[in-house]
Write an enzyme that holds these catalytic residues in place. Sequence first.
Site, PDB file in Angstrom:
ATOM      1  N   THR A   1       8.569  46.371  25.762  1.00  0.00           N
ATOM      2  CA  THR A   1       8.840  47.801  25.661  1.00  0.00           C
ATOM      3  C   THR A   1       7.533  48.513  25.327  1.00  0.00           C
ATOM      4  O   THR A   1       6.622  47.897  24.776  1.00  0.00           O
ATOM      5  CB  THR A   1       9.906  48.095  24.570  1.00  0.00           C
ATOM      6  N   GLY A   2       7.455  49.787  25.669  1.00  0.00           N
ATOM      7  CA  GLY A   2       6.239  50.536  25.368  1.00  0.00           C
ATOM      8  C   GLY A   2       5.743  51.304  26.575  1.00  0.00           C
ATOM      9  O   GLY A   2       6.501  51.557  27.514  1.00  0.00           O
TER      10      GLY A   2
ATOM     11  N   THR B   1      13.638  51.915  25.187  1.00  0.00           N
ATOM     12  CA  THR B   1      14.005  50.918  26.202  1.00  0.00           C
ATOM     13  C   THR B   1      14.678  49.740  25.514  1.00  0.00           C
ATOM     14  O   THR B   1      14.319  49.398  24.393  1.00  0.00           O
ATOM     15  CB  THR B   1      12.723  50.428  26.898  1.00  0.00           C
TER      16      THR B   1
ATOM     17  N   GLY C   1       4.639  51.893  29.811  1.00  0.00           N
ATOM     18  CA  GLY C   1       4.715  51.066  31.022  1.00  0.00           C
ATOM     19  C   GLY C   1       3.428  51.014  31.813  1.00  0.00           C
ATOM     20  O   GLY C   1       3.061  49.981  32.369  1.00  0.00           O
TER      21      GLY C   1
ATOM     22  N   ARG D   1       8.659  58.006  39.513  1.00  0.00           N
ATOM     23  CA  ARG D   1       7.797  57.098  38.745  1.00  0.00           C
ATOM     24  C   ARG D   1       8.570  55.828  38.379  1.00  0.00           C
ATOM     25  O   ARG D   1       9.714  55.869  37.973  1.00  0.00           O
ATOM     26  CB  ARG D   1       7.319  57.787  37.473  1.00  0.00           C
ATOM     27  N   VAL D   2       7.915  54.682  38.548  1.00  0.00           N
ATOM     28  CA  VAL D   2       8.504  53.404  38.145  1.00  0.00           C
ATOM     29  C   VAL D   2       7.640  52.822  37.043  1.00  0.00           C
ATOM     30  O   VAL D   2       6.412  52.761  37.177  1.00  0.00           O
ATOM     31  CB  VAL D   2       8.581  52.440  39.351  1.00  0.00           C
ATOM     32  N   GLY D   3       8.258  52.410  35.957  1.00  0.00           N
ATOM     33  CA  GLY D   3       7.519  51.825  34.840  1.00  0.00           C
ATOM     34  C   GLY D   3       7.430  50.314  34.956  1.00  0.00           C
ATOM     35  O   GLY D   3       7.657  49.724  36.019  1.00  0.00           O
ATOM     36  N   ASP D   4       7.101  49.691  33.848  1.00  0.00           N
ATOM     37  CA  ASP D   4       6.950  48.233  33.822  1.00  0.00           C
ATOM     38  C   ASP D   4       8.292  47.497  33.868  1.00  0.00           C
ATOM     39  O   ASP D   4       8.384  46.363  34.325  1.00  0.00           O
ATOM     40  CB  ASP D   4       6.236  47.810  32.524  1.00  0.00           C
TER      41      ASP D   4
HETATM   42  N1  ASP Z   1       8.409  50.645  29.137  1.00  0.00           N
HETATM   43  C1  ASP Z   1       9.193  51.820  29.419  1.00  0.00           C
HETATM   44  C2  ASP Z   1       8.565  52.580  30.532  1.00  0.00           C
HETATM   45  O1  ASP Z   1       7.358  52.758  30.538  1.00  0.00           O
HETATM   46  C3  ASP Z   1       9.367  52.720  28.252  1.00  0.00           C
HETATM   47  C4  ASP Z   1       9.727  52.062  26.952  1.00  0.00           C
HETATM   48  O2  ASP Z   1       9.685  50.851  26.802  1.00  0.00           O
HETATM   49  O3  ASP Z   1      10.120  52.782  26.048  1.00  0.00           O
HETATM   50  O4  ASP Z   1       9.274  53.039  31.379  1.00  0.00           O
END
Ligand code: ASP
Length: 292
Positions: free
Chosen positions: A213-214, A162, A216, A190-193
């Site tokens: 990032t990470g 991300t 979500g 699906r919706v992430g953070d």
């Molecule tokens: N945060 C993002 C998600 O969960 C993924 C990422 O940061 O790599 O969609």
Amino acid sequence: MSAVIFVHGGAGNDFDDRLAEFRAGVSRATWAGWQVLSQGGSALDAVEAAVCVMEDDPQFDAGHGSFLNANQEVEMDAMVMEGAQLGYGSVAAIQRVANPVRVARLVMERTRHCIVVGAGAEQFARQQGVPLCPMEELVAGSSTHLLRPEDRVFRPGQAGDTVGAIAMDASGLLAVAVSTGGTAGKLPGRVGDSPIIGCGAYADNALGAAAATGNGEALMKVLFSKSACDLMAQGLSPQQAAEQVLGQLERKIGPTQAGIILVNPAGEVGAAFNTHHMVHACIRAGEFWIKD
Ligand code: ASP
């Protein structure tokens, strides 16, 4: 006020062998943002420019190169926020646009809404004159190996690439933008953070700005980005706040992949991550540095 651009290319564990290319990509994005700022452009224009460079670069999990969902399709999330009026716009599970961050900004500036998702987001993009592209064009770089059937499983450990950018312009305005193809093998829809305010990013001129990032599903439970901004408002430096919010996340949720970049209202920066790498680069007062 001296201008700042701070950019990251994702916190991950599986791109050790691609570090040089990642550094080059994050550098290009950082200089693109700086070029906007140095010509008197706004923080919003700067973060959009920086993120577009990484969406166009197939190495990153955003735009071209987005990870594939369980149906082997590209669905992307993006958001922008500015810290003066708390303007916020995002798109989620959008398909067939090369630069979701541009659509997120249009949501902020041309609608009375904050979040537009799925087919509605694509329709809005088309109405706004944003060109649509075949999904296959976005399947590139790190996403291509996910076309194998055994990869159609949700892998939070394969979050990672991300992208995000924070800028402060000469007027002191803070802005943030993030963009992602999300986590590999995610459920369709699906919706992430990343597109959720206070989770994937936050900006408030009084508090500071954050881009995360990470994993979500973990980050959103603790309002990761807003929590980091609140720590800066309590007097912590951006570096202290980044380390502390990461520690809080791990204590609350357990081991999980995460990273964050921060800028405070004075234009100072900080970053923390618990993965092998998070390539991040900054230009402040004309001086460039990059770390991973
Ligand atoms: N945060 C993002 C998600 O969960 C993924 C990422 O940061 O790599 O969609």
